[in-house]
Write a protein that holds these residues in place. Structure first.
Motif, PDB file in Angstrom:
ATOM      1  N   VAL A  91     -21.907 -12.938  -3.443  1.00 48.34           N
ATOM      2  CA  VAL A  91     -20.435 -12.916  -3.532  1.00 48.34           C
ATOM      3  C   VAL A  91     -19.639 -13.051  -2.216  1.00 48.34           C
ATOM      4  CG1 VAL A  91     -18.566 -11.586  -4.533  1.00 48.34           C
ATOM      5  CG2 VAL A  91     -20.830 -11.550  -5.788  1.00 48.34           C
ATOM      6  N   PRO A  92     -19.013 -14.100  -2.208  1.00 46.82           N
ATOM      7  CA  PRO A  92     -18.291 -14.322  -1.099  1.00 46.82           C
ATOM      8  C   PRO A  92     -17.108 -13.152  -0.591  1.00 46.82           C
ATOM      9  CG  PRO A  92     -17.574 -15.922  -2.462  1.00 46.82           C
ATOM     10  CD  PRO A  92     -18.719 -15.324  -3.127  1.00 46.82           C
ATOM     11  N   PRO A  93     -16.715 -12.978   0.360  1.00 45.65           N
ATOM     12  CA  PRO A  93     -15.735 -11.851   0.578  1.00 45.65           C
ATOM     13  C   PRO A  93     -14.279 -12.509   0.168  1.00 45.65           C
ATOM     14  CG  PRO A  93     -16.305 -12.990   2.676  1.00 45.65           C
ATOM     15  CD  PRO A  93     -17.317 -13.214   1.721  1.00 45.65           C
ATOM     16  N   PRO A  94     -13.433 -11.807  -0.289  1.00 40.93           N
ATOM     17  CA  PRO A  94     -12.077 -12.357  -0.807  1.00 40.93           C
ATOM     18  C   PRO A  94     -11.456 -12.859   0.395  1.00 40.93           C
ATOM     19  CG  PRO A  94     -12.013 -10.002  -0.269  1.00 40.93           C
ATOM     20  CD  PRO A  94     -13.360 -10.237  -0.037  1.00 40.93           C
ATOM     21  N   GLY A  95     -10.975 -13.941  -0.133  1.00 42.24           N
ATOM     22  CA  GLY A  95     -10.263 -15.057   0.857  1.00 42.24           C
ATOM     23  C   GLY A  95      -8.787 -14.460   1.171  1.00 42.24           C
ATOM     24  N   THR A  96      -8.185 -15.001   1.876  1.00 41.46           N
ATOM     25  CA  THR A  96      -6.825 -14.536   2.445  1.00 41.46           C
ATOM     26  C   THR A  96      -5.903 -14.388   1.329  1.00 41.46           C
ATOM     27  OG1 THR A  96      -6.173 -16.474   3.364  1.00 41.46           O
ATOM     28  CG2 THR A  96      -6.964 -14.797   4.921  1.00 41.46           C
ATOM     29  N   GLU A  97      -6.019 -15.491   0.409  1.00 38.69           N
ATOM     30  CA  GLU A  97      -5.024 -15.545  -0.788  1.00 38.69           C
ATOM     31  C   GLU A  97      -5.405 -14.684  -1.695  1.00 38.69           C
ATOM     32  OE1 GLU A  97      -7.797 -17.946  -0.410  1.00 38.69           O
ATOM     33  OE2 GLU A  97      -6.504 -19.382   1.044  1.00 38.69           O
ATOM     34  N   VAL A 101      -2.371 -11.610  -2.747  1.00 38.41           N
ATOM     35  CA  VAL A 101      -2.038 -11.557  -4.079  1.00 38.41           C
ATOM     36  C   VAL A 101      -2.061  -9.956  -4.482  1.00 38.41           C
ATOM     37  CG1 VAL A 101      -2.778 -11.951  -6.417  1.00 38.41           C
ATOM     38  CG2 VAL A 101      -2.513 -13.736  -4.937  1.00 38.41           C
ATOM     39  N   VAL A 102      -3.155  -9.324  -3.956  1.00 39.86           N
ATOM     40  CA  VAL A 102      -3.515  -7.826  -4.384  1.00 39.86           C
ATOM     41  C   VAL A 102      -2.261  -7.061  -3.810  1.00 39.86           C
ATOM     42  CG1 VAL A 102      -4.883  -5.864  -3.950  1.00 39.86           C
ATOM     43  CG2 VAL A 102      -5.899  -8.158  -4.933  1.00 39.86           C
ATOM     44  N   THR A 103      -2.076  -7.447  -2.554  1.00 41.92           N
ATOM     45  CA  THR A 103      -0.937  -6.719  -1.816  1.00 41.92           C
ATOM     46  C   THR A 103       0.113  -6.884  -2.250  1.00 41.92           C
ATOM     47  OG1 THR A 103      -2.099  -7.048   0.238  1.00 41.92           O
ATOM     48  CG2 THR A 103       0.287  -6.551   0.468  1.00 41.92           C
ATOM     49  N   ALA A 104       0.548  -8.092  -2.871  1.00 43.47           N
ATOM     50  CA  ALA A 104       1.848  -8.402  -3.899  1.00 43.47           C
ATOM     51  C   ALA A 104       1.966  -7.460  -4.926  1.00 43.47           C
ATOM     52  CB  ALA A 104       2.106  -9.888  -3.986  1.00 43.47           C
ATOM     53  N   LEU A 105       0.936  -7.703  -5.688  1.00 44.31           N
ATOM     54  CA  LEU A 105       0.803  -6.840  -6.843  1.00 44.31           C
ATOM     55  C   LEU A 105       0.972  -5.354  -6.715  1.00 44.31           C
ATOM     56  CD1 LEU A 105      -2.409  -8.587  -8.580  1.00 44.31           C
ATOM     57  CD2 LEU A 105      -0.062  -8.491  -9.522  1.00 44.31           C
ATOM     58  N   ARG A 106       0.483  -4.865  -5.576  1.00 41.49           N
ATOM     59  CA  ARG A 106       0.546  -3.287  -5.251  1.00 41.49           C
ATOM     60  C   ARG A 106       2.136  -3.198  -5.308  1.00 41.49           C
ATOM     61  NH1 ARG A 106      -4.443  -2.509  -1.404  1.00 41.49           N
ATOM     62  NH2 ARG A 106      -5.926  -2.201  -2.684  1.00 41.49           N
ATOM     63  N   GLN A 107       3.073  -3.896  -4.959  1.00 43.25           N
ATOM     64  CA  GLN A 107       4.321  -3.739  -4.788  1.00 43.25           C
ATOM     65  C   GLN A 107       5.316  -3.916  -5.951  1.00 43.25           C
ATOM     66  OE1 GLN A 107       6.151  -5.840  -1.272  1.00 43.25           O
ATOM     67  NE2 GLN A 107       4.053  -6.105  -0.517  1.00 43.25           N
ATOM     68  N   LEU A 108       4.555  -4.320  -7.019  1.00 48.51           N
ATOM     69  CA  LEU A 108       5.228  -4.379  -8.252  1.00 48.51           C
ATOM     70  C   LEU A 108       5.235  -3.080  -9.156  1.00 48.51           C
ATOM     71  CD1 LEU A 108       3.605  -7.562  -9.853  1.00 48.51           C
ATOM     72  CD2 LEU A 108       5.917  -7.502  -8.677  1.00 48.51           C
ATOM     73  N   PRO A 109       6.266  -2.865 -10.054  1.00 48.08           N
ATOM     74  CA  PRO A 109       6.175  -1.438 -10.649  1.00 48.08           C
ATOM     75  C   PRO A 109       4.857  -1.430 -11.436  1.00 48.08           C
ATOM     76  CG  PRO A 109       8.487  -2.633 -10.842  1.00 48.08           C
ATOM     77  CD  PRO A 109       7.339  -3.390 -10.082  1.00 48.08           C
ATOM     78  N   GLU A 110       4.317  -0.266 -11.827  1.00 46.26           N
ATOM     79  CA  GLU A 110       3.273   0.001 -12.483  1.00 46.26           C
ATOM     80  C   GLU A 110       3.261  -0.675 -13.874  1.00 46.26           C
ATOM     81  OE1 GLU A 110       0.634   3.719 -14.096  1.00 46.26           O
ATOM     82  OE2 GLU A 110       2.193   4.068 -13.139  1.00 46.26           O
ATOM     83  N   GLU A 111       4.318  -0.575 -14.704  1.00 50.72           N
ATOM     84  CA  GLU A 111       4.365  -1.368 -16.106  1.00 50.72           C
ATOM     85  C   GLU A 111       4.180  -2.841 -15.850  1.00 50.72           C
ATOM     86  OE1 GLU A 111       7.035   0.454 -14.897  1.00 50.72           O
ATOM     87  OE2 GLU A 111       6.361   2.399 -15.932  1.00 50.72           O
ATOM     88  N   GLN A 112       4.730  -3.570 -14.578  1.00 52.62           N
ATOM     89  CA  GLN A 112       4.470  -4.923 -14.616  1.00 52.62           C
ATOM     90  C   GLN A 112       3.123  -5.296 -14.069  1.00 52.62           C
ATOM     91  OE1 GLN A 112       7.433  -6.432 -11.939  1.00 52.62           O
ATOM     92  NE2 GLN A 112       9.369  -6.049 -13.338  1.00 52.62           N
ATOM     93  N   ARG A 113       2.658  -4.430 -13.255  1.00 52.57           N
ATOM     94  CA  ARG A 113       1.324  -4.650 -12.549  1.00 52.57           C
ATOM     95  C   ARG A 113       0.309  -4.471 -13.633  1.00 52.57           C
ATOM     96  NH1 ARG A 113       1.523  -1.138  -8.447  1.00 52.57           N
ATOM     97  NH2 ARG A 113       0.856   0.405  -9.651  1.00 52.57           N
ATOM     98  N   GLY A 153       8.260 -14.413  -5.355  1.00 54.04           N
ATOM     99  CA  GLY A 153       9.457 -14.124  -4.276  1.00 54.04           C
ATOM    100  C   GLY A 153       8.480 -13.206  -3.006  1.00 54.04           C
ATOM    101  N   LEU A 154       7.577 -12.414  -3.563  1.00 54.60           N
ATOM    102  CA  LEU A 154       6.631 -11.841  -2.522  1.00 54.60           C
ATOM    103  C   LEU A 154       5.669 -12.885  -1.995  1.00 54.60           C
ATOM    104  CD1 LEU A 154       5.773  -8.396  -4.691  1.00 54.60           C
ATOM    105  CD2 LEU A 154       7.374  -8.699  -2.315  1.00 54.60           C
TER     106      LEU A 154
END
Length: 165
Positions: A91-97, A101-113, A153-154
């Motif tokens: 399994v290759p390591p996660p790419g920068t993309e 995306v994970v960093t951006a998802l963490r910034q969303l409100p929990e319900e949206q995430r 936006g993020l």
């Protein structure tokens, strides 16, 4: 009711010998402890019968040995199945993309995430997401829409300024 005092004395007088015996068979302390513990549980459950045996410790050795062998066989079968079907691919390591995306998802409100994860990552239909979250269909659609907008936006590329030199 089992003879608690008799079992306690039996346990205290036999547990070290039984642990050493099973360890010599398995060579694995964790497997030894699991097998011996399970044997003592079985002895406790049958203590009125086991305590009546001429040599209850011999019964414990037989049960512990069988449990250890059974665990060993189970592990061997799992290993054989693993070898037969092959292990997981590299399994290759996660790419920068992915990290972005994970960093951006963490910034969303929990319900949206959660809603985005169920819909996009788990592939659940909107109606099923609504049922699982216990919210109306329109709420799921609104959370998905707002979440997508926020992620856009993020994740937007910052515009580079061009300066004349």
């Amino acid at each position: 009711m089992p003879d608690v005092d008799g079992f306690d004395e039996f346990y205290r007088s036999t547990q070290q010998r039984l642990l050493r015996y099973v360890y010599l068979l398995t060579g694995d302390l964790a497997e030894t402890q699991d097998a011996v513990q399970e044997a003592y549980v079985r002895a406790w459950q049958r203590w009125p019968t086991v305590s009546g045996y001429a040599d209850p410790e011999a019964w414990m050795r037989v049960v512990s040995t069988r449990l250890a062998i059974s665990r060993w066989r189970s592990l061997r079968r799992r290993l054989q199945a693993h070898m037969r079907h092959g292990g997981p691919g590299v399994v290759p390591p996660p790419g920068t993309e992915t990290v972005e995306v994970v960093t951006a998802l963490r910034q969303l409100p929990e319900e949206q995430r959660i809603t985005i994860a169920l819909y996009y990552l788990m592939g659940m239909p909107v109606a099923e997401v609504a049922r699982e979250l216990g919210v109306p269909l329109g709420t799921v659609k609104a959370r998905l829409s707002r979440g997508r907008s926020a992620l856009a936006g993020l994740l937007a590329e910052p515009e580079l300024e061009v300066t004349d030199v």
